[in-house]
Write a protein that holds these residues in place. Sequence first.
Motif, PDB file in Angstrom:
ATOM      1  N   VAL C  20       4.488 -13.936  11.010  1.00  0.00           N
ATOM      2  CA  VAL C  20       4.519 -13.475   9.620  1.00  0.00           C
ATOM      3  C   VAL C  20       5.778 -12.646   9.363  1.00  0.00           C
ATOM      4  O   VAL C  20       6.442 -12.798   8.326  1.00  0.00           O
ATOM      5  N   LEU C  21       6.124 -11.800  10.337  1.00  0.00           N
ATOM      6  CA  LEU C  21       7.356 -11.016  10.208  1.00  0.00           C
ATOM      7  C   LEU C  21       8.560 -11.948  10.075  1.00  0.00           C
ATOM      8  O   LEU C  21       9.460 -11.715   9.269  1.00  0.00           O
ATOM      9  N   GLN C  22       8.561 -13.020  10.890  1.00  0.00           N
ATOM     10  CA  GLN C  22       9.672 -13.962  10.838  1.00  0.00           C
ATOM     11  C   GLN C  22       9.740 -14.670   9.477  1.00  0.00           C
ATOM     12  O   GLN C  22      10.827 -14.846   8.916  1.00  0.00           O
ATOM     13  N   ASN C  23       8.556 -15.045   8.944  1.00  0.00           N
ATOM     14  CA  ASN C  23       8.531 -15.644   7.608  1.00  0.00           C
ATOM     15  C   ASN C  23       9.150 -14.711   6.589  1.00  0.00           C
ATOM     16  O   ASN C  23       9.905 -15.143   5.715  1.00  0.00           O
ATOM     17  N   ALA C  24       8.804 -13.411   6.682  1.00  0.00           N
ATOM     18  CA  ALA C  24       9.345 -12.435   5.748  1.00  0.00           C
ATOM     19  C   ALA C  24      10.857 -12.359   5.895  1.00  0.00           C
ATOM     20  O   ALA C  24      11.596 -12.284   4.890  1.00  0.00           O
ATOM     21  N   PHE C  25      11.345 -12.423   7.125  1.00  0.00           N
ATOM     22  CA  PHE C  25      12.785 -12.414   7.374  1.00  0.00           C
ATOM     23  C   PHE C  25      13.455 -13.612   6.720  1.00  0.00           C
ATOM     24  O   PHE C  25      14.493 -13.490   6.045  1.00  0.00           O
ATOM     25  N   PHE C  26      12.849 -14.801   6.874  1.00  0.00           N
ATOM     26  CA  PHE C  26      13.397 -16.008   6.258  1.00  0.00           C
ATOM     27  C   PHE C  26      13.456 -15.856   4.742  1.00  0.00           C
ATOM     28  O   PHE C  26      14.456 -16.190   4.097  1.00  0.00           O
ATOM     29  N   LEU C  27      12.356 -15.351   4.164  1.00  0.00           N
ATOM     30  CA  LEU C  27      12.304 -15.225   2.709  1.00  0.00           C
ATOM     31  C   LEU C  27      13.350 -14.237   2.207  1.00  0.00           C
ATOM     32  O   LEU C  27      13.955 -14.449   1.153  1.00  0.00           O
ATOM     33  N   LEU C  28      13.570 -13.159   2.980  1.00  0.00           N
ATOM     34  CA  LEU C  28      14.588 -12.191   2.572  1.00  0.00           C
ATOM     35  C   LEU C  28      15.963 -12.833   2.578  1.00  0.00           C
ATOM     36  O   LEU C  28      16.785 -12.593   1.684  1.00  0.00           O
ATOM     37  N   LYS C  29      16.228 -13.672   3.587  1.00  0.00           N
ATOM     38  CA  LYS C  29      17.507 -14.397   3.655  1.00  0.00           C
ATOM     39  C   LYS C  29      17.681 -15.283   2.427  1.00  0.00           C
ATOM     40  O   LYS C  29      18.751 -15.331   1.810  1.00  0.00           O
ATOM     41  N   VAL C  30      16.584 -16.021   2.074  1.00  0.00           N
ATOM     42  CA  VAL C  30      16.665 -16.913   0.919  1.00  0.00           C
ATOM     43  C   VAL C  30      16.928 -16.100  -0.346  1.00  0.00           C
ATOM     44  O   VAL C  30      17.779 -16.458  -1.174  1.00  0.00           O
ATOM     45  N   GLU C  31      16.211 -14.981  -0.480  1.00  0.00           N
ATOM     46  CA  GLU C  31      16.378 -14.178  -1.685  1.00  0.00           C
ATOM     47  C   GLU C  31      17.798 -13.616  -1.789  1.00  0.00           C
ATOM     48  O   GLU C  31      18.387 -13.577  -2.871  1.00  0.00           O
ATOM     49  N   LYS C  32      18.357 -13.219  -0.635  1.00  0.00           N
ATOM     50  CA  LYS C  32      19.724 -12.681  -0.623  1.00  0.00           C
ATOM     51  C   LYS C  32      20.725 -13.746  -1.079  1.00  0.00           C
ATOM     52  O   LYS C  32      21.600 -13.475  -1.901  1.00  0.00           O
ATOM     53  N   GLU C  33      20.554 -14.979  -0.555  1.00  0.00           N
ATOM     54  CA  GLU C  33      21.471 -16.051  -0.943  1.00  0.00           C
ATOM     55  C   GLU C  33      21.275 -16.454  -2.395  1.00  0.00           C
ATOM     56  O   GLU C  33      22.204 -16.882  -3.067  1.00  0.00           O
ATOM     57  N   CYS C  34      20.008 -16.307  -2.872  1.00  0.00           N
ATOM     58  CA  CYS C  34      19.703 -16.711  -4.245  1.00  0.00           C
ATOM     59  C   CYS C  34      20.472 -15.858  -5.243  1.00  0.00           C
ATOM     60  O   CYS C  34      20.901 -16.351  -6.288  1.00  0.00           O
ATOM     61  N   LYS C  35      20.675 -14.579  -4.900  1.00  0.00           N
ATOM     62  CA  LYS C  35      21.404 -13.698  -5.817  1.00  0.00           C
ATOM     63  C   LYS C  35      22.877 -14.081  -5.879  1.00  0.00           C
ATOM     64  O   LYS C  35      23.521 -13.891  -6.898  1.00  0.00           O
ATOM     65  N   GLY C  36      23.429 -14.602  -4.767  1.00  0.00           N
ATOM     66  CA  GLY C  36      24.829 -15.002  -4.752  1.00  0.00           C
ATOM     67  C   GLY C  36      25.012 -16.495  -4.934  1.00  0.00           C
ATOM     68  O   GLY C  36      25.990 -17.062  -4.445  1.00  0.00           O
ATOM     69  N   VAL C  37      24.039 -17.140  -5.634  1.00  0.00           N
ATOM     70  CA  VAL C  37      24.062 -18.604  -5.708  1.00  0.00           C
ATOM     71  C   VAL C  37      25.252 -19.121  -6.521  1.00  0.00           C
ATOM     72  O   VAL C  37      25.742 -20.222  -6.296  1.00  0.00           O
ATOM     73  N   HIS C  38      25.774 -18.278  -7.472  1.00  0.00           N
ATOM     74  CA  HIS C  38      26.893 -18.751  -8.282  1.00  0.00           C
ATOM     75  C   HIS C  38      28.170 -18.821  -7.463  1.00  0.00           C
ATOM     76  O   HIS C  38      29.014 -19.674  -7.689  1.00  0.00           O
ATOM     77  N   LYS C  39      28.281 -17.911  -6.479  1.00  0.00           N
ATOM     78  CA  LYS C  39      29.475 -17.909  -5.644  1.00  0.00           C
ATOM     79  C   LYS C  39      29.433 -19.036  -4.616  1.00  0.00           C
ATOM     80  O   LYS C  39      30.422 -19.695  -4.358  1.00  0.00           O
ATOM     81  N   ASN C  40      28.289 -19.218  -4.003  1.00  0.00           N
ATOM     82  CA  ASN C  40      28.223 -20.134  -2.861  1.00  0.00           C
ATOM     83  C   ASN C  40      26.963 -20.996  -2.934  1.00  0.00           C
ATOM     84  O   ASN C  40      25.982 -20.737  -2.235  1.00  0.00           O
ATOM     85  N   PRO C  41      26.973 -22.006  -3.822  1.00  0.00           N
ATOM     86  CA  PRO C  41      25.733 -22.798  -3.969  1.00  0.00           C
ATOM     87  C   PRO C  41      25.372 -23.568  -2.708  1.00  0.00           C
ATOM     88  O   PRO C  41      24.188 -23.786  -2.442  1.00  0.00           O
ATOM     89  N   ALA C  42      26.365 -23.957  -1.889  1.00  0.00           N
ATOM     90  CA  ALA C  42      26.064 -24.734  -0.687  1.00  0.00           C
ATOM     91  C   ALA C  42      25.249 -23.901   0.301  1.00  0.00           C
ATOM     92  O   ALA C  42      24.302 -24.390   0.919  1.00  0.00           O
ATOM     93  N   ALA C  43      25.629 -22.608   0.429  1.00  0.00           N
ATOM     94  CA  ALA C  43      24.910 -21.749   1.365  1.00  0.00           C
ATOM     95  C   ALA C  43      23.469 -21.566   0.915  1.00  0.00           C
ATOM     96  O   ALA C  43      22.534 -21.586   1.738  1.00  0.00           O
ATOM     97  N   PHE C  44      23.268 -21.409  -0.395  1.00  0.00           N
ATOM     98  CA  PHE C  44      21.897 -21.255  -0.895  1.00  0.00           C
ATOM     99  C   PHE C  44      21.089 -22.511  -0.624  1.00  0.00           C
ATOM    100  O   PHE C  44      19.943 -22.447  -0.181  1.00  0.00           O
ATOM    101  N   GLU C  45      21.726 -23.668  -0.869  1.00  0.00           N
ATOM    102  CA  GLU C  45      21.049 -24.944  -0.637  1.00  0.00           C
ATOM    103  C   GLU C  45      20.608 -25.051   0.820  1.00  0.00           C
ATOM    104  O   GLU C  45      19.478 -25.436   1.111  1.00  0.00           O
TER     105      GLU C  45
END
Lengths: 155, 155, 155
Positions: C20-45
């Motif tokens: 569960v901790l690892q899932n939370a870590f993954f989700l935090l990574k996704v959320e972090k990339e989601c905020k910078g999606v305009h700069k780097n859409p490939a990384a978010f994808e």
Amino acid sequence: MYSIVVENIYLLVIVTLISVLQNAFFLLKVEKECKGVHKNPAAFERVSCANRNCMDAYPTFLAVMWCAGLCLSQAPASFAGIIYLVVRQKYFVGYMGQTSQSTPGYLFGKRVLFFLFLMCIVGIFNYLLVRFCSSDYKEYVETITSAASALLLLP
Amino acid sequence: MYSIVVENIYLLVIVTLISVLQNAFFLLKVEKECKGVHKNPAAFERVSCANRNCMDAYPTFLAVMWCAGLCLSQAPASFAGIIYLVVRQKYFVGYMGQTSQSTPGYLFGKRVLFFLFLMCIVGIFNYLLVRFCSSDYKEYVETITSAASALLLLP
Amino acid sequence: MYSIVVENIYLLVIVTLISVLQNAFFLLKVEKECKGVHKNPAAFERVSCANRNCMDAYPTFLAVMWCAGLCLSQAPASFAGIIYLVVRQKYFVGYMGQTSQSTPGYLFGKRVLFFLFLMCIVGIFNYLLVRFCSSDYKEYVETITSAASALLLLP
């Protein structure tokens, strides 16, 4: 302790294992289409979508099946689980079919899930009856449930 | 065997059933928007995304709630589960709202999941204390947990 | 009742909490990339796709690990679960890496899941032997399983 636990869940475990095998089969199909995505992007899109719909419903199915098996009786719950897996297989294969085919929708196996849902409710209701009214209808309910699960075979 | 098992999990089963009903509600919403996707593709995109985020977090929620209920006490775990379902409903409805609205993000119900997570840790810690130090604080812990679960109602 | 149950599942609960901790870590990574999606859409994808693949396999992993732990023995099952989490972490980090890197595919941790799957089958087979032939090989099987789980450490 060990034998008592396994005795009450072994059919559920077997159905869970079969569902895991089916998940692996779906993933292999997706991976196979993924490699040929440049030739046929529509097929990849379809198989990926079918896999995602199946996976979205998977935790719900597991939760309902195990609750029904633990609360009432494992034999009808496992039987309904097998039926659900057959329905899911047909859904997946149908989704992969012709593009001209109408999309089979998001929901499948509604009847099976509804049956398992009813089993959970009956199990909890029976437990509350035992606790507050000291009247145990579990054996009758189990017989009726086993008979009713055969109705799932109707098309 | 049967009664003892059901006695310790029936509240968890009820919350699981409610969450299954909620999943079905989400899927019906997605299916409804899917039929009108030509008229309003943005709405379909939103509701589909909200559903996917809810489904992604669903196994995590089920796992944590059941672990907390089995390891410590089912009443506070079920109460926290109900709160989580309310939070999820608000998240889903908010996501479906106006396009101009800021996206509510991927995470929701963090506080509830954290509370359930803590319950698991306390339960395991208490078990290890019983095993190695023969000191059982389970009753105190259960009382404190039940009281603390009321704090989840704070906005 | 309480101590007996927790005694047989506490290692599984700990592995579940780590996942569960690892899932939370993954989700935090996704959320972090989601905020910078305009700069780097490939990384978010990429990070979103890696997260989706991990989440798709998560219920399967939980189901197999718990079945293996309940049917046979919790120590090797938990050990295999830990190995699976390490493999998943490497998969996720590898997926997020360079664009030029070949996509690591949909499947990961096949060996661990296969080992857990075998454990379930052996556990059920042993139960059926106990029931119909009254011959219990559980202790031998547990010893062999514990030894075999060390083989998962091989690269």
